[in-house]
Scaffold this motif. Structure first.
Motif, mmCIF file in Angstrom:
data_model
loop_
_atom_site.group_PDB
_atom_site.id
_atom_site.type_symbol
_atom_site.label_atom_id
_atom_site.label_comp_id
_atom_site.label_asym_id
_atom_site.label_seq_id
_atom_site.Cartn_x
_atom_site.Cartn_y
_atom_site.Cartn_z
ATOM 1 N N MET A 1 0.842 -1.179 0.000
ATOM 2 C CA MET A 1 0.000 0.000 0.000
ATOM 3 C C MET A 1 0.889 1.244 0.000
ATOM 4 O O MET A 1 1.811 1.361 0.795
ATOM 5 C CB MET A 1 -0.881 -0.024 1.243
ATOM 6 N N LYS A 2 0.609 2.176 -0.882
ATOM 7 C CA LYS A 2 1.370 3.425 -0.940
ATOM 8 C C LYS A 2 1.098 4.269 0.301
ATOM 9 O O LYS A 2 0.013 4.212 0.884
ATOM 10 C CB LYS A 2 0.976 4.244 -2.167
ATOM 11 N N ILE A 3 2.091 5.059 0.658
ATOM 12 C CA ILE A 3 1.983 5.960 1.803
ATOM 13 C C ILE A 3 2.415 7.346 1.358
ATOM 14 O O ILE A 3 3.459 7.502 0.707
ATOM 15 C CB ILE A 3 2.851 5.472 2.979
ATOM 16 N N ARG A 4 1.615 8.365 1.721
ATOM 17 C CA ARG A 4 1.944 9.763 1.431
ATOM 18 C C ARG A 4 2.057 10.526 2.738
ATOM 19 O O ARG A 4 1.204 10.402 3.618
ATOM 20 C CB ARG A 4 0.851 10.418 0.596
ATOM 21 N N ILE A 5 3.090 11.333 2.817
ATOM 22 C CA ILE A 5 3.296 12.192 3.983
ATOM 23 C C ILE A 5 3.424 13.616 3.470
ATOM 24 O O ILE A 5 4.269 13.895 2.618
ATOM 25 C CB ILE A 5 4.553 11.779 4.763
ATOM 26 N N THR A 6 2.560 14.503 3.969
ATOM 27 C CA THR A 6 2.612 15.904 3.556
ATOM 28 C C THR A 6 2.971 16.752 4.755
ATOM 29 O O THR A 6 2.366 16.643 5.823
ATOM 30 C CB THR A 6 1.265 16.356 2.964
ATOM 31 N N LYS A 7 3.978 17.611 4.560
ATOM 32 C CA LYS A 7 4.453 18.480 5.639
ATOM 33 C C LYS A 7 4.562 19.902 5.115
ATOM 34 O O LYS A 7 4.847 20.125 3.947
ATOM 35 C CB LYS A 7 5.827 18.006 6.117
ATOM 36 N N ARG A 8 4.335 20.848 6.009
ATOM 37 C CA ARG A 8 4.487 22.261 5.673
ATOM 38 C C ARG A 8 5.957 22.604 5.806
ATOM 39 O O ARG A 8 6.580 22.336 6.829
ATOM 40 C CB ARG A 8 3.650 23.100 6.642
ATOM 41 N N PHE A 13 4.047 23.337 0.682
ATOM 42 C CA PHE A 13 3.861 21.982 1.185
ATOM 43 C C PHE A 13 4.791 21.036 0.441
ATOM 44 O O PHE A 13 5.044 21.213 -0.743
ATOM 45 C CB PHE A 13 2.413 21.509 0.977
ATOM 46 N N ALA A 14 5.272 20.034 1.131
ATOM 47 C CA ALA A 14 6.087 18.990 0.507
ATOM 48 C C ALA A 14 5.382 17.666 0.737
ATOM 49 O O ALA A 14 5.020 17.341 1.869
ATOM 50 C CB ALA A 14 7.483 18.962 1.108
ATOM 51 N N THR A 15 5.160 16.934 -0.334
ATOM 52 C CA THR A 15 4.532 15.622 -0.230
ATOM 53 C C THR A 15 5.541 14.562 -0.625
ATOM 54 O O THR A 15 6.168 14.652 -1.681
ATOM 55 C CB THR A 15 3.287 15.532 -1.132
ATOM 56 N N TYR A 16 5.687 13.583 0.232
ATOM 57 C CA TYR A 16 6.607 12.473 0.009
ATOM 58 C C TYR A 16 5.759 11.222 -0.185
ATOM 59 O O TYR A 16 4.849 10.966 0.590
ATOM 60 C CB TYR A 16 7.534 12.301 1.212
ATOM 61 N N GLU A 17 6.047 10.459 -1.231
ATOM 62 C CA GLU A 17 5.275 9.249 -1.488
ATOM 63 C C GLU A 17 6.200 8.039 -1.452
ATOM 64 O O GLU A 17 7.293 8.077 -2.012
ATOM 65 C CB GLU A 17 4.577 9.340 -2.842
ATOM 66 N N PHE A 18 5.714 6.991 -0.810
ATOM 67 C CA PHE A 18 6.499 5.773 -0.634
ATOM 68 C C PHE A 18 5.697 4.577 -1.122
ATOM 69 O O PHE A 18 4.482 4.532 -0.960
ATOM 70 C CB PHE A 18 6.881 5.597 0.841
ATOM 71 N N ALA A 19 6.384 3.609 -1.683
ATOM 72 C CA ALA A 19 5.725 2.420 -2.224
ATOM 73 C C ALA A 19 5.239 1.483 -1.124
ATOM 74 O O ALA A 19 4.296 0.725 -1.324
ATOM 75 C CB ALA A 19 6.669 1.672 -3.159
ATOM 76 N N GLU A 70 -0.385 13.777 7.678
ATOM 77 C CA GLU A 70 -0.091 15.203 7.564
ATOM 78 C C GLU A 70 0.404 15.732 8.902
ATOM 79 O O GLU A 70 -0.025 15.255 9.950
ATOM 80 C CB GLU A 70 -1.355 15.997 7.204
ATOM 81 N N ASP A 71 1.249 16.750 8.841
ATOM 82 C CA ASP A 71 1.585 17.434 10.083
ATOM 83 C C ASP A 71 0.467 18.427 10.411
ATOM 84 O O ASP A 71 -0.402 18.706 9.580
ATOM 85 C CB ASP A 71 2.964 18.089 10.020
#
Length: 81
Positions: A1-8, A13-19, A70-71
């Motif tokens: 399952m993909k995971i997205r982390i969004t931080k200010r 905003f920066a979004t990081y996506e992981f497999a 998200e933060d």
């Protein structure tokens, strides 16, 4: 399952996506976050069951094709809080 982390970050905003969780866990460790447990709820989407709970991040949220975190500043800005 993909995971997205969004931080200010500053004014954007920066979004990081992981497999997968392993890739996300390395990123979290490098950025001072800890996995604090697993999400369980009889009322939430099945996709979220067993998802990571992460220090200093809100979530897990369902993002259509990924689990999102998200933060607090991101959550507040995007939800007009």
């Amino acid at each position: 399952m993909k995971i997205r982390i969004t931080k200010r970050e500053k004014s954007s905003f920066a979004t990081y996506e992981f497999a997968n969780e392993n890739d996300a866990a390395r990123f979290l460790d490098q950025n001072g976050h800890a996995i604090t447990g697993r999400f369980t709820s009889q009322y939430a989407r099945l996709e979220l069951e067993g998802a990571m709970k992460i220090s200093d991040l809100l979530g897990p949220f369902w993002d259509g094709d990924a689990i999102r975190y998200e933060d607090q500043p991101t959550y507040a800005a995007l939800s007009n809080d």
